[in-house]
Design a protein around this motif. Structure first.
Motif, PDB file in Angstrom:
ATOM      1  N   MET A 182      45.987  44.771  70.036  1.00 26.53           N
ATOM      2  CA  MET A 182      45.233  45.893  69.494  1.00 26.53           C
ATOM      3  C   MET A 182      43.865  45.935  70.146  1.00 26.53           C
ATOM      4  O   MET A 182      43.208  44.927  70.295  1.00 26.53           O
ATOM      5  CB  MET A 182      45.062  45.741  67.972  1.00 26.53           C
ATOM      6  N   SER A 183      43.433  47.105  70.546  1.00 23.95           N
ATOM      7  CA  SER A 183      42.149  47.234  71.222  1.00 23.95           C
ATOM      8  C   SER A 183      40.998  46.997  70.262  1.00 23.95           C
ATOM      9  O   SER A 183      41.109  47.210  69.058  1.00 23.95           O
ATOM     10  CB  SER A 183      42.019  48.631  71.843  1.00 23.95           C
ATOM     11  N   GLY A 184      39.866  46.556  70.845  1.00 26.23           N
ATOM     12  CA  GLY A 184      38.686  46.320  70.030  1.00 26.23           C
ATOM     13  C   GLY A 184      38.198  47.576  69.339  1.00 26.23           C
ATOM     14  O   GLY A 184      37.663  47.522  68.229  1.00 26.23           O
ATOM     15  N   ASN A 185      38.394  48.730  69.976  1.00 24.89           N
ATOM     16  CA  ASN A 185      37.948  49.994  69.395  1.00 24.89           C
ATOM     17  C   ASN A 185      38.709  50.306  68.110  1.00 24.89           C
ATOM     18  O   ASN A 185      38.138  50.784  67.125  1.00 24.89           O
ATOM     19  CB  ASN A 185      38.140  51.121  70.409  1.00 24.89           C
ATOM     20  N   LYS A 186      40.010  50.026  68.099  1.00 24.31           N
ATOM     21  CA  LYS A 186      40.809  50.278  66.904  1.00 24.31           C
ATOM     22  C   LYS A 186      40.406  49.335  65.779  1.00 24.31           C
ATOM     23  O   LYS A 186      40.327  49.733  64.618  1.00 24.31           O
ATOM     24  CB  LYS A 186      42.292  50.119  67.228  1.00 24.31           C
ATOM     25  N   ILE A 187      40.163  48.078  66.123  1.00 22.25           N
ATOM     26  CA  ILE A 187      39.701  47.121  65.121  1.00 22.25           C
ATOM     27  C   ILE A 187      38.376  47.580  64.519  1.00 22.25           C
ATOM     28  O   ILE A 187      38.160  47.509  63.306  1.00 22.25           O
ATOM     29  CB  ILE A 187      39.530  45.719  65.738  1.00 22.25           C
ATOM     30  N   LEU A 188      37.488  48.055  65.385  1.00 28.12           N
ATOM     31  CA  LEU A 188      36.172  48.488  64.938  1.00 28.12           C
ATOM     32  C   LEU A 188      36.276  49.640  63.945  1.00 28.12           C
ATOM     33  O   LEU A 188      35.582  49.667  62.929  1.00 28.12           O
ATOM     34  CB  LEU A 188      35.327  48.902  66.144  1.00 28.12           C
ATOM     35  N   LYS A 189      37.172  50.586  64.225  1.00 23.62           N
ATOM     36  CA  LYS A 189      37.327  51.742  63.335  1.00 23.62           C
ATOM     37  C   LYS A 189      37.872  51.330  61.979  1.00 23.62           C
ATOM     38  O   LYS A 189      37.378  51.756  60.931  1.00 23.62           O
ATOM     39  CB  LYS A 189      38.247  52.780  63.982  1.00 23.62           C
ATOM     40  N   ILE A 190      38.912  50.485  61.992  1.00 26.22           N
ATOM     41  CA  ILE A 190      39.473  50.020  60.717  1.00 26.22           C
ATOM     42  C   ILE A 190      38.445  49.175  59.968  1.00 26.22           C
ATOM     43  O   ILE A 190      38.281  49.296  58.752  1.00 26.22           O
ATOM     44  CB  ILE A 190      40.751  49.205  60.968  1.00 26.22           C
ATOM     45  N   GLY A 191      37.734  48.331  60.712  1.00 30.61           N
ATOM     46  CA  GLY A 191      36.717  47.496  60.101  1.00 30.61           C
ATOM     47  C   GLY A 191      35.588  48.305  59.493  1.00 30.61           C
ATOM     48  O   GLY A 191      35.054  47.953  58.432  1.00 30.61           O
ATOM     49  N   PHE A 192      35.234  49.417  60.141  1.00 35.81           N
ATOM     50  CA  PHE A 192      34.182  50.289  59.619  1.00 35.81           C
ATOM     51  C   PHE A 192      34.567  50.814  58.236  1.00 35.81           C
ATOM     52  O   PHE A 192      33.750  50.830  57.309  1.00 35.81           O
ATOM     53  CB  PHE A 192      33.954  51.458  60.584  1.00 35.81           C
ATOM     54  N   VAL A 193      35.810  51.223  58.108  1.00 35.27           N
ATOM     55  CA  VAL A 193      36.290  51.700  56.814  1.00 35.27           C
ATOM     56  C   VAL A 193      36.219  50.580  55.781  1.00 35.27           C
ATOM     57  O   VAL A 193      35.766  50.780  54.644  1.00 35.27           O
ATOM     58  CB  VAL A 193      37.742  52.220  56.939  1.00 35.27           C
ATOM     59  N   ASN A 194      36.640  49.387  56.182  1.00 34.33           N
ATOM     60  CA  ASN A 194      36.684  48.268  55.237  1.00 34.33           C
ATOM     61  C   ASN A 194      35.297  47.814  54.811  1.00 34.33           C
ATOM     62  O   ASN A 194      35.123  47.296  53.710  1.00 34.33           O
ATOM     63  CB  ASN A 194      37.455  47.096  55.847  1.00 34.33           C
ATOM     64  N   ILE A 195      34.303  48.000  55.658  1.00 31.74           N
ATOM     65  CA  ILE A 195      32.931  47.657  55.283  1.00 31.74           C
ATOM     66  C   ILE A 195      32.541  48.378  53.998  1.00 31.74           C
ATOM     67  O   ILE A 195      32.055  47.776  53.038  1.00 31.74           O
ATOM     68  CB  ILE A 195      31.938  48.024  56.414  1.00 31.74           C
ATOM     69  N   PHE A 196      32.769  49.693  53.974  1.00 36.85           N
ATOM     70  CA  PHE A 196      32.316  50.489  52.832  1.00 36.85           C
ATOM     71  C   PHE A 196      33.239  50.347  51.626  1.00 36.85           C
ATOM     72  O   PHE A 196      32.786  50.471  50.485  1.00 36.85           O
ATOM     73  CB  PHE A 196      32.175  51.949  53.251  1.00 36.85           C
ATOM     74  N   ALA A 197      34.520  50.084  51.873  1.00 38.57           N
ATOM     75  CA  ALA A 197      35.423  49.840  50.747  1.00 38.57           C
ATOM     76  C   ALA A 197      35.044  48.544  50.033  1.00 38.57           C
ATOM     77  O   ALA A 197      34.922  48.512  48.797  1.00 38.57           O
ATOM     78  CB  ALA A 197      36.864  49.771  51.245  1.00 38.57           C
ATOM     79  N   ILE A 198      34.832  47.479  50.798  1.00 35.14           N
ATOM     80  CA  ILE A 198      34.491  46.183  50.201  1.00 35.14           C
ATOM     81  C   ILE A 198      33.094  46.213  49.596  1.00 35.14           C
ATOM     82  O   ILE A 198      32.836  45.569  48.576  1.00 35.14           O
ATOM     83  CB  ILE A 198      34.600  45.063  51.253  1.00 35.14           C
TER      84      ILE A 198
END
Length: 406
Positions: free
Chosen positions: A1-17
């Motif tokens: 998985m590309s770093g860009n995809k991880i970053l996007k999913i991680g961005f969402v998880n930042i605000f959810a958590i």
């Protein structure tokens, strides 16, 4: 998985958590100290939050296989924001009830869709445990934001003065509302057309699936090699939610201020943030059976240590150990579920994983809440630690016998 995809999913998880950390850290304290609600009612509300997800997880996960992952992820984050809103205006347990139901909807929509999304975009050969660890690592940033800002706002030494926990909830509600706008533009749909379930009427199928929750639950539990994963998930959730929900009460019992609770969460989270991918990678290297079994023993001993050594440093270190073991456990179960389930059953398989999560969490609040309400808080946690220790030993014996048979 590309770093860009991880970053996007991680961005969402930042605000959810960020939102979930704020709700969960102060929920029991807020209801008991600010609203003067009895602990048995608090335990009942937490149990409702978890047991209601039994009827929501599979239908919403199945819906993600029909309409896609993005709508369900958005439903989850918006539900968290609304839950904060109701807590911010709460003056009775009725507001808290609405809030826990919104959290139930949010978790039932968000988590299965998020982990199914990771499975959608993962390439063959990707280390799923490590990938989950990276997503949890990004989520830790959200936890750091939540605990850091809470520590500042609840401290008597700030420029704005001490705010109430209700005002804290409203502050994060506003932040959550703004973040939902950004999430809408950041997250992309990942479900391929050939993996979608085609139905005549999406909403009719959703309500039909609600009535078939238990049959779907049993059917998915029977998928090849899935049941042991589900049992372990149930046990991890039992340990994690019981400890996480009531541990702040121990800190208040020991005399910590509200800001001190946030500071402890902040430091404990920061201590682990750099190693989260490595923790996720444990299951990639060693599987899940023995590491998770040992984790229950480690958690039990850590809880006993927390109850025995009452100082900030020992609390911080032992909480970090406990959170680390939960990271290993959840990463392992998520990655093995995604890898083991058939592609066209991925959504509903993750929903079933969520049902086992809810069952474990609901049972933990029933047991620990009852113990706290009928006995001493510290004794109740000693008993809880004993249950986890026995679980760990039992799993080790079972898997050892399984290996000998095979």
């Amino acid at each position: 998985m590309s770093g860009n995809k991880i970053l996007k999913i991680g961005f969402v998880n930042i605000f959810a958590i960020m939102q979930l950390t704020t709700i969960r850290t102060y929920f029991a304290i807020f209801l008991e100290n600010d609203l003067l609600i009895d602990i048995i009612i608090i335990s009942s509300l937490l149990t409702i939050q978890n047991l209601s997800q039994i009827f929501l997880r599979i239908p919403l996960a199945n819906l993600s296989q029909i309409i896609g992952r993005k709508p369900l992820i958005m439903t989850g984050t918006i539900s968290y924001t609304l839950a904060l809103l109701f807590l911010g205006f709460a003056d009775s347990w009725g507001f808290a009830l609405v809030s826990v139901l919104l959290v139930a909807v949010g978790m039932s929509a968000y988590w299965p869709a998020l982990f199914a999304l990771i499975g959608d975009i993962a390439d063959e050969g990707d280390k799923m445990g490590e990938m989950n660890g990276r997503i949890f690592q990004m989520g830790d940033i959200g936890s750091l934001i939540a605990s850091g800002l809470a520590s500042y706002l609840l401290s008597a030494d700030t420029l704005v003065g001490t705010v109430s926990i209700a005002s804290l909830y409203l502050t994060f509600c506003i932040i959550g509302a703004i973040s939902n706008i950004f999430i809408y533009f950041v997250i992309s749909e990942t479900l391929r057309d050939d993996e979608r379930l085609v139905v005549d009427n999406k909403f009719r199928d959703f309500f039909r699936s609600v009535t078939k929750v238990f049959s779907n639950f049993i059917e998915t539990s029977k998928l090849p090699r899935m049941f042991p994963i589900y049992v372990m998930q149930f046990s991890i959730a039992f340990a994690e939610f019981g400890f996480g929900s009531y541990y702040p009460l121990i800190l208040k019992y020991y005399g910590y201020l509200d800001s001190g609770v946030a500071t402890l969460v902040l430091y404990s989270t920061f201590a682990l943030i750099l190693v989260k991918p490595k923790l996720g990678n444990v299951s990639d290297r060693f599987g899940y059976k023995i590491p998770i079994s040992v984790s229950f023993i480690v958690i039990a001993l850590s809880i006993i240590g927390i109850l025995t050594f009452n100082n900030f440093i020992s609390h911080m270190l032992l909480i970090s150990v406990i959170v680390a073991t939960f990271t290993v456990g959840y990463s392992a179960m998520n990655s093995y579920s995604v890898k083991t389930a058939p592609d066209n059953k991925r959504g509903i398989a993750m929903g079933t994983l969520g049902v086992y999560t809810s069952l474990g969490r609901g049972l933990s609040t029933l047991i620990l809440g009852y113990l706290i309400s009928t006995s001493d808080l510290i004794i109740a946690f000693y008993f809880f630690a004993g249950i986890l220790f026995v679980l760990g030993i039992s799993f080790l014996i079972y898997f050892k016998q399984e290996n000998e048979i095979s």
